[in-house]
Design a protein around this motif. Structure first.
Motif, PDB file in Angstrom:
ATOM      1  N   ARG A 271       0.839  -1.200   0.000  1.00 29.28           N
ATOM      2  CA  ARG A 271       0.000   0.000   0.000  1.00 29.28           C
ATOM      3  C   ARG A 271       0.875   1.252   0.000  1.00 29.28           C
ATOM      4  O   ARG A 271       2.018   1.238   0.429  1.00 29.28           O
ATOM      5  CB  ARG A 271      -0.938   0.034   1.209  1.00 29.28           C
ATOM      6  CG  ARG A 271      -0.284   0.270   2.571  1.00 29.28           C
ATOM      7  CD  ARG A 271      -0.321   1.715   3.014  1.00 29.28           C
ATOM      8  NE  ARG A 271       0.458   1.949   4.220  1.00 29.28           N
ATOM      9  CZ  ARG A 271       1.742   2.249   4.214  1.00 29.28           C
ATOM     10  NH1 ARG A 271       2.419   2.353   3.093  1.00 29.28           N
ATOM     11  NH2 ARG A 271       2.386   2.458   5.355  1.00 29.28           N
TER      12      ARG A 271
ATOM     13  N   GLU B 104      -1.049  10.850   7.804  1.00 32.59           N
ATOM     14  CA  GLU B 104       0.056  10.040   8.330  1.00 32.59           C
ATOM     15  C   GLU B 104       0.126  10.098   9.854  1.00 32.59           C
ATOM     16  O   GLU B 104       0.031  11.176  10.442  1.00 32.59           O
ATOM     17  CB  GLU B 104       1.360  10.556   7.714  1.00 32.59           C
ATOM     18  CG  GLU B 104       2.333   9.465   7.348  1.00 32.59           C
ATOM     19  CD  GLU B 104       1.833   8.560   6.217  1.00 32.59           C
ATOM     20  OE1 GLU B 104       1.253   7.495   6.535  1.00 32.59           O
ATOM     21  OE2 GLU B 104       2.028   8.899   5.060  1.00 32.59           O
ATOM     22  N   HIS B 105       0.294   8.927  10.444  1.00 34.77           N
ATOM     23  CA  HIS B 105       0.364   8.756  11.907  1.00 34.77           C
ATOM     24  C   HIS B 105      -0.925   9.184  12.603  1.00 34.77           C
ATOM     25  O   HIS B 105      -0.914   9.499  13.784  1.00 34.77           O
ATOM     26  CB  HIS B 105       1.572   9.496  12.507  1.00 34.77           C
ATOM     27  CG  HIS B 105       2.845   8.703  12.448  1.00 34.77           C
ATOM     28  ND1 HIS B 105       3.329   7.986  13.513  1.00 34.77           N
ATOM     29  CD2 HIS B 105       3.701   8.489  11.433  1.00 34.77           C
ATOM     30  CE1 HIS B 105       4.457   7.384  13.153  1.00 34.77           C
ATOM     31  NE2 HIS B 105       4.706   7.669  11.894  1.00 34.77           N
TER      32      HIS B 105
ATOM     33  N   ASP C 254      -3.718   7.156  12.322  1.00 35.01           N
ATOM     34  CA  ASP C 254      -4.607   5.993  12.485  1.00 35.01           C
ATOM     35  C   ASP C 254      -4.747   5.542  13.935  1.00 35.01           C
ATOM     36  O   ASP C 254      -5.842   5.183  14.375  1.00 35.01           O
ATOM     37  CB  ASP C 254      -4.215   4.821  11.558  1.00 35.01           C
ATOM     38  CG  ASP C 254      -2.805   4.303  11.704  1.00 35.01           C
ATOM     39  OD1 ASP C 254      -1.983   4.945  12.407  1.00 35.01           O
ATOM     40  OD2 ASP C 254      -2.507   3.243  11.111  1.00 35.01           O
TER      41      ASP C 254
ATOM     42  N   THR D 189       2.030  -0.321  15.612  1.00 28.90           N
ATOM     43  CA  THR D 189       1.369   0.342  14.484  1.00 28.90           C
ATOM     44  C   THR D 189      -0.130   0.474  14.707  1.00 28.90           C
ATOM     45  O   THR D 189      -0.708  -0.173  15.574  1.00 28.90           O
ATOM     46  CB  THR D 189       1.560  -0.474  13.203  1.00 28.90           C
ATOM     47  OG1 THR D 189       0.859  -1.711  13.368  1.00 28.90           O
ATOM     48  CG2 THR D 189       3.016  -0.760  12.931  1.00 28.90           C
ATOM     49  N   GLY D 190      -0.759   1.267  13.859  1.00 33.51           N
ATOM     50  CA  GLY D 190      -2.218   1.351  13.823  1.00 33.51           C
ATOM     51  C   GLY D 190      -2.778   0.317  12.858  1.00 33.51           C
ATOM     52  O   GLY D 190      -2.108  -0.667  12.532  1.00 33.51           O
TER      53      GLY D 190
ATOM     54  N   MET E  92      -4.206   1.061   9.676  1.00 34.98           N
ATOM     55  CA  MET E  92      -4.332   1.467   8.264  1.00 34.98           C
ATOM     56  C   MET E  92      -3.818   0.430   7.275  1.00 34.98           C
ATOM     57  O   MET E  92      -4.508   0.076   6.309  1.00 34.98           O
ATOM     58  CB  MET E  92      -3.581   2.779   8.044  1.00 34.98           C
ATOM     59  CG  MET E  92      -3.372   3.108   6.569  1.00 34.98           C
ATOM     60  SD  MET E  92      -2.679   4.723   6.282  1.00 34.98           S
ATOM     61  CE  MET E  92      -0.969   4.484   6.749  1.00 34.98           C
ATOM     62  N   ASP E  93      -2.588  -0.034   7.493  1.00 30.19           N
ATOM     63  CA  ASP E  93      -1.929  -0.859   6.473  1.00 30.19           C
ATOM     64  C   ASP E  93      -2.686  -2.162   6.243  1.00 30.19           C
ATOM     65  O   ASP E  93      -2.983  -2.548   5.113  1.00 30.19           O
ATOM     66  CB  ASP E  93      -0.495  -1.192   6.896  1.00 30.19           C
ATOM     67  CG  ASP E  93       0.327   0.050   7.173  1.00 30.19           C
ATOM     68  OD1 ASP E  93      -0.121   1.144   6.807  1.00 30.19           O
ATOM     69  OD2 ASP E  93       1.411  -0.089   7.767  1.00 30.19           O
TER      70      ASP E  93
ATOM     71  N   TYR F  68       9.426   4.876  15.405  1.00 30.20           N
ATOM     72  CA  TYR F  68       7.970   4.919  15.172  1.00 30.20           C
ATOM     73  C   TYR F  68       7.247   4.888  16.529  1.00 30.20           C
ATOM     74  O   TYR F  68       6.359   5.688  16.800  1.00 30.20           O
ATOM     75  CB  TYR F  68       7.543   3.728  14.299  1.00 30.20           C
ATOM     76  CG  TYR F  68       6.052   3.651  14.066  1.00 30.20           C
ATOM     77  CD1 TYR F  68       5.473   4.186  12.928  1.00 30.20           C
ATOM     78  CD2 TYR F  68       5.214   3.043  14.999  1.00 30.20           C
ATOM     79  CE1 TYR F  68       4.099   4.133  12.715  1.00 30.20           C
ATOM     80  CE2 TYR F  68       3.845   2.973  14.804  1.00 30.20           C
ATOM     81  CZ  TYR F  68       3.300   3.521  13.664  1.00 30.20           C
ATOM     82  OH  TYR F  68       1.938   3.452  13.464  1.00 30.20           O
TER      83      TYR F  68
ATOM     84  N   GLY G 241       4.071   6.709   4.736  1.00 31.07           N
ATOM     85  CA  GLY G 241       4.364   5.598   5.652  1.00 31.07           C
ATOM     86  C   GLY G 241       4.847   6.073   7.007  1.00 31.07           C
ATOM     87  O   GLY G 241       4.614   7.224   7.407  1.00 31.07           O
ATOM     88  N   GLY G 242       5.526   5.202   7.705  1.00 30.89           N
ATOM     89  CA  GLY G 242       5.883   5.437   9.096  1.00 30.89           C
ATOM     90  C   GLY G 242       6.906   6.547   9.319  1.00 30.89           C
ATOM     91  O   GLY G 242       6.976   7.138  10.394  1.00 30.89           O
TER      92      GLY G 242
HETATM   93  C1  GLA Z   1       2.978   2.649   9.519  1.00 26.24           C
HETATM   94  C2  GLA Z   1       1.954   1.989  10.429  1.00 26.24           C
HETATM   95  C3  GLA Z   1       0.561   2.565  10.205  1.00 26.24           C
HETATM   96  C4  GLA Z   1       0.566   4.077  10.247  1.00 26.24           C
HETATM   97  C5  GLA Z   1       1.691   4.640   9.390  1.00 26.24           C
HETATM   98  C6  GLA Z   1       1.830   6.118   9.528  1.00 26.24           C
HETATM   99  O1  GLA Z   1       2.732   2.318   8.189  1.00 26.24           O
HETATM  100  O2  GLA Z   1       1.919   0.608  10.191  1.00 26.24           O
HETATM  101  O3  GLA Z   1      -0.328   2.028  11.148  1.00 26.24           O
HETATM  102  O4  GLA Z   1       0.647   4.545  11.567  1.00 26.24           O
HETATM  103  O5  GLA Z   1       2.941   4.053   9.675  1.00 26.24           O
HETATM  104  O6  GLA Z   1       0.718   6.764   9.015  1.00 26.24           O
END
Ligand code: GLA
Length: 396
Positions: free
Chosen positions: A32, A38-39, A41, A172-173, A175-176, A225, A339-340
């Motif tokens: 993706r 960004e950041h 989620d 992480t959140g 989103m991905d 992160y 991304g991260g």
């Molecule tokens: C990484 C995480 C996501 C999100 C992004 C930043 O991809 O896996 O959950 O926080 O960074 O938007």
């Protein structure tokens, strides 16, 4: 320069059958890219990613010896686990990603029986394109099929997110995992990470999404992160405590933040400011996209990069150079880190007829400035793992 499929199903099946003498079905999960948001989620915010045409393929066959064996055709390496053994902990190895999915399902009370799985993929690793979510989702799709379990998009995404958070150790959140599963061809996804509702939005036909890899690697489990997430969450806790009606940063305004400025660290304040302004930008980005106002969308991307660099403090010199070079090219509406953070890729929106010249000029100027050869890919929004599975079923 196009991001065509470099792995294919036959290759995956052949690799699996050579090793395990069985295997019927191939499951596929894309990568993706995030256009904006960004950041946000993990504080219930808004994101606008899309699935792209890099893939992880998984082939699975049952085995009777009570073991789970993963084979990576990329690394030409096997990792083996006894289902009744104590080795289900993080090893700091590629196998943590698929093993984490098994571990979460078992934590949920699912009985997992022995299997062999071959994984093969062409997602660039450490580039901010979600190679880890792609591996986890491909693993989950194959495994759920093997176990005969049906789950919703949100449930599978949560299994994979838990694998990342609790087994791999990257905070992480969602989103991905969500867009890798639920992405749809020709559409970007606007995901509300609080309600988990989403909309699919078309990109204009004469616009291309160009991803440029700075070649500066990052790993989500490396710590930076997580440091940013900690700064955001401690700031969020202050605003939630101090401001009536604020349940998360999603509800907060800049005025709310300013009212709490002396109760949190300067770093937390700046990180939270990025989140609040970024959520507002995603809302405006949706309006711009629906109006096919790509100049407006590009301007929001430029603002998003500046906010990520200055307030969120999660860019790096090479990526800033790459973004600055891209943004001054003819036909480029806007570009930003995706991304991260701390390296990885930029995402740029470029008019179709300027794309070739854009890729050539960005490559040349980035090399002149940094000595690094960037990889550039022209990407189109593609299907997520669920749509890919449906297509395969339909083809049978
Ligand atoms: C990484 C995480 C996501 C999100 C992004 C930043 O991809 O896996 O959950 O926080 O960074 O938007």
């Amino acid at each position: 320069m196009g991001a065509g499929m470099k792995v294919d199903e036959l290759m995956a099946l052949r690799a699996h059958r050579e090793r395990f003498s069985a295997g019927e079905r191939v499951f596929s999960a894309p990568a993706r890219v995030n256009l904006i948001g960004e950041h946000t989620d993990y504080t219930g915010g808004l994101v606008m990613p899309m699935a792209i045409e890099f893939h992880t393929l998984a082939v699975l066959s049952a085995r009777e010896d009570g073991r789970v064996v993963f084979y990576s055709d990329n690394f030409k390496e096997e990792a083996s686990f006894a289902l009744d053994g104590a080795e289900w902990t993080r090893r700091g190895h590629w196998s943590d990603y698929p093993a984490g999915v098994v571990w979460v399902l078992r934590q949920m009370g699912v009985t997992v029986t022995g299997f062999s799985m071959t994984l093969v993929g062409d997602v660039p690793v450490g580039a901010g394109l979600s190679s880890s979510a792609s591996v986890q989702v491909a693993t989950a799709m194959a495994l759920l099929d093997h176990l005969g379990i049906e789950m919703s998009l949100e449930e599978i995404a949560n299994v994979c997110r838990r694998a990342e958070n609790e087994f791999v150790g990257a905070k992480t959140g969602i989103m991905d995992q969500f867009v890798v599963l639920g992405g749809v061809k020709h559409r970007a996804m606007l995901l509300d990470c609080r309600s988990m509702e989403y909309e699919l939005l078309p990109l204009p036909e004469d616009v291309r999404v160009v991803i440029c890899n700075s070649m500066v690697k990052h790993a989500l489990a490396d710590g930076e992160y997580g440091d940013r997430r900690d700064e955001v969450e401690s700031g969020q806790a202050v605003v939630v405590r101090e401001r009536a009606g604020v349940a998360s940063l999603r509800d907060a305004t800049l005025a709310d933040l300013e009212a709490c400025a002396d109760k949190m660290s300067a770093a937390s304040l700046a990180r939270c400011k990025h989140i609040v302004t970024e959520n507002a930008r995603v809302v405006k980005a949706k309006t711009a996209l629906l109006a096919e106002d790509m100049v407006g969308f590009g301007e929001l991307m430029r603002e998003a990069h500046a906010s990520f660099r200055d307030d969120f403090g999660a860019s790096c010199a090479e990526v800033d150079t790459l973004v600055a070079i891209a943004q001054r090219q003819p036909g480029c509406y806007g570009g930003r880190i995706t991304g991260g953070g701390f390296g990885g890729c930029t995402v740029n929106l470029v008019t179709a007829d300027a794309t070739e010249a854009f890729v050539a000029a960005v490559g040349r100027e980035y090399q002149e400035a940094t000595g690094i050869v960037a990889d550039c890919f022209v990407c189109a929004p593609s299907d997520g793992a669920l749509a890919l599975k449906a297509i395969k079923k339909g083809q049978k």
